[in-house]
Design a protein around this motif. Structure first.
Motif, PDB file in Angstrom:
ATOM      1  N   TRP A   1       0.835  -1.189   0.000  1.00 24.93           N
ATOM      2  CA  TRP A   1       0.000   0.000   0.000  1.00 24.93           C
ATOM      3  C   TRP A   1       0.878   1.249   0.000  1.00 24.93           C
ATOM      4  CZ3 TRP A   1      -3.801  -1.416   4.550  1.00 24.93           C
ATOM      5  CH2 TRP A   1      -4.559  -2.529   4.169  1.00 24.93           C
ATOM      6  N   PRO A   2       0.409   2.326  -0.607  1.00 24.97           N
ATOM      7  CA  PRO A   2       1.199   3.560  -0.590  1.00 24.97           C
ATOM      8  C   PRO A   2       1.520   4.002   0.831  1.00 24.97           C
ATOM      9  CG  PRO A   2      -0.618   3.731  -2.151  1.00 24.97           C
ATOM     10  CD  PRO A   2      -0.829   2.450  -1.381  1.00 24.97           C
ATOM     11  N   GLY A   3       2.781   4.125   1.143  1.00 30.00           N
ATOM     12  CA  GLY A   3       3.215   4.586   2.465  1.00 30.00           C
ATOM     13  C   GLY A   3       3.429   3.475   3.466  1.00 30.00           C
ATOM     14  N   ALA A   4       2.952   2.256   3.173  1.00 29.44           N
ATOM     15  CA  ALA A   4       3.065   1.176   4.150  1.00 29.44           C
ATOM     16  C   ALA A   4       4.507   0.735   4.348  1.00 29.44           C
ATOM     17  CB  ALA A   4       2.203  -0.010   3.726  1.00 29.44           C
ATOM     18  N   ALA A   5       5.261   0.637   3.270  1.00 26.90           N
ATOM     19  CA  ALA A   5       6.656   0.221   3.393  1.00 26.90           C
ATOM     20  C   ALA A   5       7.431   1.194   4.266  1.00 26.90           C
ATOM     21  CB  ALA A   5       7.293   0.114   2.010  1.00 26.90           C
ATOM     22  N   GLU A   6       7.143   2.482   4.099  1.00 28.85           N
ATOM     23  CA  GLU A   6       7.813   3.496   4.916  1.00 28.85           C
ATOM     24  C   GLU A   6       7.442   3.353   6.388  1.00 28.85           C
ATOM     25  OE1 GLU A   6       6.252   3.956   2.144  1.00 28.85           O
ATOM     26  OE2 GLU A   6       7.627   4.947   0.728  1.00 28.85           O
ATOM     27  N   THR A   7       6.160   3.034   6.654  1.00 30.52           N
ATOM     28  CA  THR A   7       5.724   2.862   8.041  1.00 30.52           C
ATOM     29  C   THR A   7       6.408   1.661   8.676  1.00 30.52           C
ATOM     30  OG1 THR A   7       3.560   3.822   7.519  1.00 30.52           O
ATOM     31  CG2 THR A   7       3.731   2.540   9.549  1.00 30.52           C
ATOM     32  N   LEU A   8       6.488   0.550   7.946  1.00 31.91           N
ATOM     33  CA  LEU A   8       7.171  -0.628   8.458  1.00 31.91           C
ATOM     34  C   LEU A   8       8.642  -0.342   8.726  1.00 31.91           C
ATOM     35  CD1 LEU A   8       5.601  -3.385   6.190  1.00 31.91           C
ATOM     36  CD2 LEU A   8       5.420  -3.272   8.677  1.00 31.91           C
ATOM     37  N   ALA A   9       9.270   0.380   7.810  1.00 33.59           N
ATOM     38  CA  ALA A   9      10.674   0.731   8.009  1.00 33.59           C
ATOM     39  C   ALA A   9      10.845   1.625   9.232  1.00 33.59           C
ATOM     40  CB  ALA A   9      11.215   1.425   6.767  1.00 33.59           C
ATOM     41  N   GLN A  10       9.869   2.509   9.457  1.00 31.39           N
ATOM     42  CA  GLN A  10       9.943   3.390  10.622  1.00 31.39           C
ATOM     43  C   GLN A  10       9.838   2.584  11.915  1.00 31.39           C
ATOM     44  OE1 GLN A  10       6.690   6.117  11.010  1.00 31.39           O
ATOM     45  NE2 GLN A  10       7.661   7.297  12.656  1.00 31.39           N
ATOM     46  N   VAL A  11       8.914   1.618  11.944  1.00 30.94           N
ATOM     47  CA  VAL A  11       8.766   0.780  13.141  1.00 30.94           C
ATOM     48  C   VAL A  11      10.080   0.077  13.451  1.00 30.94           C
ATOM     49  CG1 VAL A  11       7.638  -1.273  14.084  1.00 30.94           C
ATOM     50  CG2 VAL A  11       6.291   0.425  12.839  1.00 30.94           C
ATOM     51  N   GLN A  12      10.671  -0.536  12.435  1.00 36.02           N
ATOM     52  CA  GLN A  12      11.919  -1.260  12.646  1.00 36.02           C
ATOM     53  C   GLN A  12      13.028  -0.308  13.063  1.00 36.02           C
ATOM     54  OE1 GLN A  12      12.665  -4.078   9.574  1.00 36.02           O
ATOM     55  NE2 GLN A  12      14.784  -4.467  10.195  1.00 36.02           N
ATOM     56  N   SER A  13      13.069   0.869  12.441  1.00 35.34           N
ATOM     57  CA  SER A  13      14.101   1.844  12.770  1.00 35.34           C
ATOM     58  C   SER A  13      13.985   2.326  14.210  1.00 35.34           C
ATOM     59  CB  SER A  13      14.016   3.035  11.810  1.00 35.34           C
ATOM     60  OG  SER A  13      14.923   4.054  12.176  1.00 35.34           O
ATOM     61  N   VAL A  14      12.749   2.578  14.659  1.00 36.79           N
ATOM     62  CA  VAL A  14      12.537   3.042  16.036  1.00 36.79           C
ATOM     63  C   VAL A  14      12.995   1.990  17.031  1.00 36.79           C
ATOM     64  CG1 VAL A  14      10.733   3.537  17.737  1.00 36.79           C
ATOM     65  CG2 VAL A  14      10.701   4.688  15.533  1.00 36.79           C
ATOM     66  N   LEU A  15      12.634   0.729  16.788  1.00 39.55           N
ATOM     67  CA  LEU A  15      13.018  -0.330  17.719  1.00 39.55           C
ATOM     68  C   LEU A  15      14.528  -0.545  17.738  1.00 39.55           C
ATOM     69  CD1 LEU A  15      10.180  -2.942  17.078  1.00 39.55           C
ATOM     70  CD2 LEU A  15      10.426  -1.387  19.022  1.00 39.55           C
ATOM     71  N   VAL A  16      15.162  -0.512  16.556  1.00 42.19           N
ATOM     72  CA  VAL A  16      16.615  -0.661  16.499  1.00 42.19           C
ATOM     73  C   VAL A  16      17.293   0.503  17.206  1.00 42.19           C
ATOM     74  CG1 VAL A  16      18.588  -0.664  14.954  1.00 42.19           C
ATOM     75  CG2 VAL A  16      16.616  -2.109  14.442  1.00 42.19           C
ATOM     76  N   ASP A  17      16.748   1.704  17.007  1.00 44.59           N
ATOM     77  CA  ASP A  17      17.323   2.876  17.662  1.00 44.59           C
ATOM     78  C   ASP A  17      17.222   2.792  19.183  1.00 44.59           C
ATOM     79  OD1 ASP A  17      18.416   5.618  17.696  1.00 44.59           O
ATOM     80  OD2 ASP A  17      16.425   6.152  18.436  1.00 44.59           O
ATOM     81  N   LEU A  18      16.071   2.313  19.661  1.00 41.77           N
ATOM     82  CA  LEU A  18      15.880   2.201  21.114  1.00 41.77           C
ATOM     83  C   LEU A  18      16.790   1.137  21.724  1.00 41.77           C
ATOM     84  CD1 LEU A  18      12.001   2.447  21.556  1.00 41.77           C
ATOM     85  CD2 LEU A  18      13.713   4.038  22.435  1.00 41.77           C
ATOM     86  N   THR A  19      16.998   0.057  21.005  1.00 45.99           N
ATOM     87  CA  THR A  19      17.728  -1.077  21.587  1.00 45.99           C
ATOM     88  C   THR A  19      19.169  -1.160  21.104  1.00 45.99           C
ATOM     89  OG1 THR A  19      17.047  -2.542  19.774  1.00 45.99           O
ATOM     90  CG2 THR A  19      15.583  -2.387  21.674  1.00 45.99           C
ATOM     91  N   ASP A  20      19.506  -0.373  20.081  1.00 42.45           N
ATOM     92  CA  ASP A  20      20.831  -0.462  19.463  1.00 42.45           C
ATOM     93  C   ASP A  20      21.089  -1.860  18.893  1.00 42.45           C
ATOM     94  OD1 ASP A  20      21.455   2.179  19.999  1.00 42.45           O
ATOM     95  OD2 ASP A  20      22.312   1.703  21.951  1.00 42.45           O
TER      96      ASP A  20
END
Length: 428
Positions: A405-424
């Motif tokens: 869906w338009p924008g969905a890939a970006e949202t999924l990438a954001q979720v993964q990025s936020v979790l990686v950022d929080l946990t390193d």
């Protein structure tokens, strides 16, 4: 309202309008289709599953042995954790002590059977009378269904300890793939074992109405796609035994004393939902399919970031465990579930709820994520959100997946990025 005292279940009962009888008849057919033959006297109806649970727990406390003798000691209720907040709320409204028992590794919704036995023992040693276990065979907190063999162990443990099992089956019709997930009711299991007295089935129609509304077009009156205002009705099923009838009569009496009747429009909408017309079933199946795809895509994103999370099979949520990353999160000031929730809401929006809201240990770093996090992305055009799937339309394979869906890939990438950022990306 009319009060009548000649019900087969015994005891006074409020009848909002004759259509309440139609709700009971429709509920009987609903349960019969799910392998639970039911007659109208076995059914209670109320404006909301929480109110029904309140009445069931009050009746159980008043008749621990089915004879109305009253509690021999302060009553207690056992719940798995995590669990829906309204389960514990009803027990506490009655002044009951609530004991929560961890769920097993494979699913949510039920307590680990051995830990349950230990919790009952400790409750009795404390001078309490544990009298009820509330569980969910289809658990929307974790998005999982209870495997039948595990449910059998839990039921055996509960029956051995004389507990009434209250089975909340509100979400049993939300399986993402009906061929993949088998949802068995304790009522079915215990009836076959000759122990039907030990279980009451409870279901709120709110989730069903919500799912149906997503997959159905607007109607000319209250129905699958148009629920009247007010709390969504709840239904309960009692055993077709002498003890079940006595227990049901107590619940009917309590509901009558509370004036818990349904309005005419609410009763009509509930009866229509329980009859499950074809348009409701197709809408429900489509909504479950979409939410399954959303949940699976979100699950891939959070596990790719290193989080621990059970694979979703039903409902609309995931339950994510970030406790292995405690040292890294603590360095960022995230030391409990409330702070984890606040941080994820700040970064991702109002789609995260800390495990402390569901009876989990507030110090554990667990959070429930809504699959609707991904629905912020624009759905592809061609069929409106509220339009049912047309007969002969292209099957699921022809529809774009959520990550397309338009924008969905970006949202999924954001979720993964936020979790990686929080946990390193490290547990150390």
């Amino acid at each position: 309202m009319m009060r009548r005292t000649d019900q087969a279940g015994g005891g006074p009962e409020l009848l909002a309008v004759p259509s309440v009888a139609a709700v009971r008849e429709a509920a009987c057919a609903y349960w019969h289709r799910r392998g639970l033959p039911t007659d109208p006297p076995q059914v209670a109806v109320a404006p909301g599953a929480p109110l029904l649970l309140l009445a069931v727990l009050a009746a159980a406390a008043g008749a621990p042995d089915g004879g109305g003798e009253g509690l021999r000691a302060p009553g207690s209720v056992l719940l798995p954790h995590p669990c829906p907040p309204w389960h514990a709320a009803q027990a506490r409204l009655l002044g009951r002590t609530v004991h929560t028992v961890p769920v097993p590794a494979e699913c949510g919704g039920v307590p680990d059977p051995f830990t349950l036995l230990e919790a009952v023992r400790r409750s009795r040693e404390a001078g309490e009378f544990p009298h009820a276990l509330v569980l969910s065979v289809a658990d929307d907190i974790t998005g999982t269904a209870v495997p039948p063999e595990l449910l059998h162990e839990v039921c055996e443990a509960a029956v051995a300890e004389g507990l009434l099992i209250v089975s909340d089956e509100t979400w049993r019709d939300s399986s993402h793939d009906p061929h993949d997930t088998v949802v068995v009711s304790p009522a079915e299991m215990l009836t076959e074992a000759g122990r039907a007295d030990h279980v009451v089935v409870l279901a709120g129609l709110g989730a069903t109405d919500e799912v149906a509304a997503e997959g159905s077009g607007p109607g000319s009156g209250p129905g699958p796609g148009e629920a009247p205002p007010g709390p969504s009705p709840g239904i309960a099923r009692f055993a077709a035994t002498e003890r079940g009838r006595t227990f049901g009569a107590r619940v009917h009496h309590l509901l009558a004393e509370l004036g818990a009747g349904l309005s005419g429009p609410a009763a009509a909408a509930a009866a229509t939902t329980l009859r499950e017309p074809p348009e409701l079933l197709s809408g429900r199946a489509e909504a479950a399919r979409v939410h399954g795809e959303l949940a699976r895509a979100l699950h891939r994103a959070v596990t790719a970031a290193g989080a621990v999370c059970r694979p979703p099979h039903l409902g609309r949520h995931l339950y994510v465990d970030l406790d292995p990353f405690r040292p890294r999160l603590a360095a960022r000031g995230v030391t409990d579930a409330a702070r984890l929730e606040a941080e994820l809401v700040r970064r991702l929006g109002p789609y995260a709820q800390g495990g402390h809201r569901f009876g989990d240990d507030p110090g554990e770093l667990r959070v429930r994520l809504a699959a609707d996090l991904l629905s912020g992305a624009a759905r592809p055009t061609g069929r409106g959100r509220g339009e049912p799937v047309a007969a002969g339309a292209a099957g699921p394979a022809a529809r774009p997946l959520p990550q397309e869906w338009p924008g969905a890939a970006e949202t999924l990438a954001q979720v993964q990025s936020v979790l990686v950022d929080l946990t390193d990306g490290s547990c150390q």
